[in-house]
Design a protein around this motif. Structure first.
Motif, mmCIF file in Angstrom:
data_model
loop_
_atom_site.group_PDB
_atom_site.id
_atom_site.type_symbol
_atom_site.label_atom_id
_atom_site.label_comp_id
_atom_site.label_asym_id
_atom_site.label_seq_id
_atom_site.Cartn_x
_atom_site.Cartn_y
_atom_site.Cartn_z
ATOM 1 N N LEU A 235 -62.107 95.060 -72.587
ATOM 2 C CA LEU A 235 -60.924 95.174 -73.447
ATOM 3 C C LEU A 235 -59.671 94.821 -72.652
ATOM 4 C CD1 LEU A 235 -61.584 98.524 -75.368
ATOM 5 C CD2 LEU A 235 -62.254 96.211 -75.992
ATOM 6 N N LEU B 82 -57.078 91.726 -73.300
ATOM 7 C CA LEU B 82 -55.638 91.884 -73.509
ATOM 8 C C LEU B 82 -54.829 91.057 -72.511
ATOM 9 C CD1 LEU B 82 -55.572 95.666 -74.375
ATOM 10 C CD2 LEU B 82 -54.765 93.802 -75.837
ATOM 11 N N GLN C 4 -54.965 87.502 -73.601
ATOM 12 C CA GLN C 4 -54.109 87.317 -74.766
ATOM 13 C C GLN C 4 -52.647 87.207 -74.353
ATOM 14 O OE1 GLN C 4 -52.861 90.493 -76.924
ATOM 15 N NE2 GLN C 4 -51.683 89.023 -78.106
ATOM 16 N N ILE D 283 -65.064 98.667 -80.914
ATOM 17 C CA ILE D 283 -63.873 97.936 -80.488
ATOM 18 C C ILE D 283 -64.302 96.872 -79.496
ATOM 19 C CG2 ILE D 283 -61.600 98.150 -79.439
ATOM 20 C CD1 ILE D 283 -61.304 100.189 -81.330
ATOM 21 N N PRO E 83 -63.384 93.111 -77.345
ATOM 22 C CA PRO E 83 -62.184 92.470 -76.806
ATOM 23 C C PRO E 83 -61.381 91.768 -77.897
ATOM 24 C CG PRO E 83 -64.029 92.083 -75.348
ATOM 25 C CD PRO E 83 -64.587 92.792 -76.545
ATOM 26 N N ALA F 264 -59.248 94.288 -79.696
ATOM 27 C CA ALA F 264 -58.142 94.692 -78.827
ATOM 28 C C ALA F 264 -57.076 93.607 -78.787
ATOM 29 C CB ALA F 264 -58.661 94.983 -77.420
ATOM 30 N N MET F 265 -57.515 92.335 -78.745
ATOM 31 C CA MET F 265 -56.557 91.231 -78.673
ATOM 32 C C MET F 265 -55.745 91.128 -79.967
ATOM 33 S SD MET F 265 -59.182 88.769 -76.670
ATOM 34 C CE MET F 265 -58.365 87.242 -76.312
ATOM 35 N N GLY G 133 -53.304 93.912 -79.860
ATOM 36 C CA GLY G 133 -52.277 93.605 -78.874
ATOM 37 C C GLY G 133 -51.224 92.671 -79.452
ATOM 38 N N ARG H 90 -68.911 107.518 -75.919
ATOM 39 C CA ARG H 90 -67.559 107.725 -75.438
ATOM 40 C C ARG H 90 -66.863 108.796 -76.258
ATOM 41 N NH1 ARG H 90 -66.175 104.660 -71.202
ATOM 42 N NH2 ARG H 90 -66.875 102.511 -71.146
ATOM 43 N N TRP I 257 -58.319 105.395 -75.163
ATOM 44 C CA TRP I 257 -58.467 104.221 -74.306
ATOM 45 C C TRP I 257 -57.597 103.083 -74.835
ATOM 46 C CZ3 TRP I 257 -59.977 104.158 -69.611
ATOM 47 C CH2 TRP I 257 -60.993 105.002 -69.160
ATOM 48 N N LEU J 171 -54.671 101.136 -72.975
ATOM 49 C CA LEU J 171 -54.800 99.711 -72.651
ATOM 50 C C LEU J 171 -53.692 98.866 -73.277
ATOM 51 C CD1 LEU J 171 -58.645 99.418 -73.198
ATOM 52 C CD2 LEU J 171 -57.476 99.023 -71.031
ATOM 53 N N LEU J 172 -53.230 99.297 -74.439
ATOM 54 C CA LEU J 172 -52.240 98.488 -75.157
ATOM 55 C C LEU J 172 -50.837 98.609 -74.548
ATOM 56 C CD1 LEU J 172 -53.546 99.068 -78.790
ATOM 57 C CD2 LEU J 172 -53.451 96.885 -77.587
ATOM 58 N N ARG J 173 -50.657 99.561 -73.645
ATOM 59 C CA ARG J 173 -49.396 99.710 -72.916
ATOM 60 C C ARG J 173 -48.184 99.654 -73.843
ATOM 61 N NH1 ARG J 173 -50.383 98.786 -67.433
ATOM 62 N NH2 ARG J 173 -52.475 98.032 -67.056
ATOM 63 N N ARG K 279 -53.689 101.713 -63.935
ATOM 64 C CA ARG K 279 -55.118 101.755 -64.187
ATOM 65 C C ARG K 279 -55.767 103.018 -63.625
ATOM 66 N NH1 ARG K 279 -59.304 98.281 -65.416
ATOM 67 N NH2 ARG K 279 -61.000 98.553 -63.956
ATOM 68 N N ARG K 280 -55.289 103.410 -62.452
ATOM 69 C CA ARG K 280 -55.896 104.566 -61.807
ATOM 70 C C ARG K 280 -55.466 105.896 -62.402
ATOM 71 N NH1 ARG K 280 -58.319 102.038 -57.608
ATOM 72 N NH2 ARG K 280 -57.444 99.954 -57.482
ATOM 73 N N ARG L 3 -55.287 106.368 -65.583
ATOM 74 C CA ARG L 3 -55.739 106.431 -66.965
ATOM 75 C C ARG L 3 -56.650 107.606 -67.274
ATOM 76 N NH1 ARG L 3 -57.073 100.515 -67.740
ATOM 77 N NH2 ARG L 3 -54.975 99.773 -68.195
#
Lengths: 88, 329
Positions: free
Chosen positions: A47, A51, A54, B187, B189, B192-193, B196, B219, B238, B242-244, B274-275, B277
């Motif tokens: 994922l 992103l 993208q 979900i 990629p 997610a894209m 995003g 999960r 998650w 990830l989408l920040r 990342r760490r 999260r």
């Protein structure tokens, strides 16, 4: 086995995005699976990578899970995807 | 533990809203005959459901007993009556859903603080993730795209049942600005894209974080909810990390004359490394459960998870604990 400039760029992107500290660009074999075996990335990494692609290249993907799996199989398939779909 | 995929009482296997023909009939009554005949019909349907659907009834009883124990230290005194009202409140939410989807604007009110937060969020142009729950009426949340042109919502849905309901509604009703619905079983990629991109365009991704999707039972985490262990999905958290982007909570709760919107900032994952999260996920999931608990305390009868929610309730493991293999991932 030559590595294209795009493949090299993608290796850097993967290492940077996924903060792979112990991995260098040379360690990534373009033909080796990225996930589970090979680099040992997991579905969350996929994922994250999606992103990043993208954001950098403006790529979109079909929604079915199977084509995601094919595009994300290894570095070569990923490079082919970026080549074909990049808009920036 | 029973994997969700083999559990016949997993929420995704329980048909939530009856047959397509039944829904169409109700939409017809609502549109042609008006609100009162519809209300009478709905009360009858609800009474029938209460009597005929033991699983839903037991789920309601368990929830009400646990909430009352949590809030008042004792079970409710008139459980049957309370549970009937709980069912009725679910019926009401279906009616409101039909109205909202028909383009009849819901009477939606914000308190000052929620309004300010909402306008800031939409006005910032940064988009974001909105956590919702099955407390209250999340369709009303997305119907707000009718109220504000520049509020664009993308609703992420896991469910197969809801599709049936929504398809019927889409055919029976007409809306000027329907929210985008993305239906996913997992979900990928590509999902997610897409999300995003929506956020980059200033849109909002609406995700319910109180149900574990069937394909994703690996999960999930067990957290204490109303003093009993329940499974919550990691997926929405998650995604949010990830989408920040800014993250909010939103709920729309029925009161006497319409809906009250509760909208609040939850977090901002733009700078989340990342760490960090995993630690963020721990804290965020607990904060979500705390938020969910507050929503239940405020609007006790608008909990619309009519399935065995907890790991330790009667119907949680209908086929025993014989299976120990984890679901394929």
């Amino acid at each position: 086995m030559t590595t294209t400039a795009l493949e090299h760029e993608l290796k850097e992107l993967i290492i940077e995005t996924l903060e792979l500290e112990d991995v260098t660009a040379d360690d990534i074999d373009p033909q080796e699976p990225l996930f589970v075996e090979g680099l040992g990335l997991d579905s969350i990494d996929a994922l994250e990578l999606g992103l990043a692609l993208q954001k950098r290249y403006g790529i979109t993907l079909e929604s079915d899970a199977e084509s995601s799996r094919q595009h994300f199989a290894n570095l070569k398939s990923l490079a082919a995807l970026v080549e074909a779909r990049r808009v920036k | 533990m029973t994997p969700a995929s083999s559990n016949p009482h997993h929420w995704s296997r329980i048909r939530e809203t009856g047959s397509a023909a039944g829904i169409r009939a109700m939409v017809w009554i609502r549109r042609r005959l008006g609100r009162l005949p519809f209300q009478i019909m709905l009360t009858l349907v609800i009474a029938y459901y209460y009597v005929a659907h033991g699983l839903h009834r037991r789920a309601s009883h368990t929830y009400l007993k646990r909430l009352w124990q949590h809030r008042h230290g004792q079970p409710p005194r008139h459980l049957t009556w309370l549970s009937l009202r709980h069912f009725r409140s679910f019926g009401q939410s279906l009616m409101d859903k039909i109205d909202a989807w028909s383009g009849i604007p819901p009477n939606v009110r914000f308190d000052d603080e929620s309004r300010r937060h909402f306008l800031d969020a939409v006005g910032s142009g940064r988009g974001g993730v909105m956590f919702v729950s099955h407390v209250g009426n999340m369709e009303i949340c997305t119907a707000m795209s009718d109220l504000r042109e520049d509020f664009r919502a993308t609703l992420l849905m896991h469910t197969r049942n809801a599709r049936q309901f929504d398809e019927v509604l889409a055919r029976s009703t007409h809306r000027p600005h329907p929210p985008e619905i993305i239906e996913v079983s997992e979900i990928t990629p590509s999902t997610a894209m897409t999300l995003g991109r929506r956020i980059a365009e200033g849109g909002f991704v609406v995700i319910a974080a109180d149900r574990v999707p069937i394909s994703d039972s690996g999960r999930a985490r067990t957290l204490s909810f109303l003093d009993h262990p329940a499974r919550f999905p990691e997926g929405p958290f998650w995604l949010a990390s990830l989408l920040r982007c800014p993250v909010y909570t939103i709920g729309c709760f029925r009161d006497d004359d319409g809906y009250r919107v509760d909208f609040a900032p939850f977090d901002d994952t733009s700078a989340l490394g990342r760490r960090e999260r995993s630690a963020w996920l721990d804290a965020a999931m607990q904060r979500y459960v705390d938020w969910l608990t507050r929503q239940c305390e405020t609007t006790p009868l608008q909990w619309f998870n009519f399935f065995p929610f907890w790991l330790d309730c009667d119907d949680a493991h209908p086929d025993g604990d014989s299976e120990t293999t984890p679901p394929p991932r």
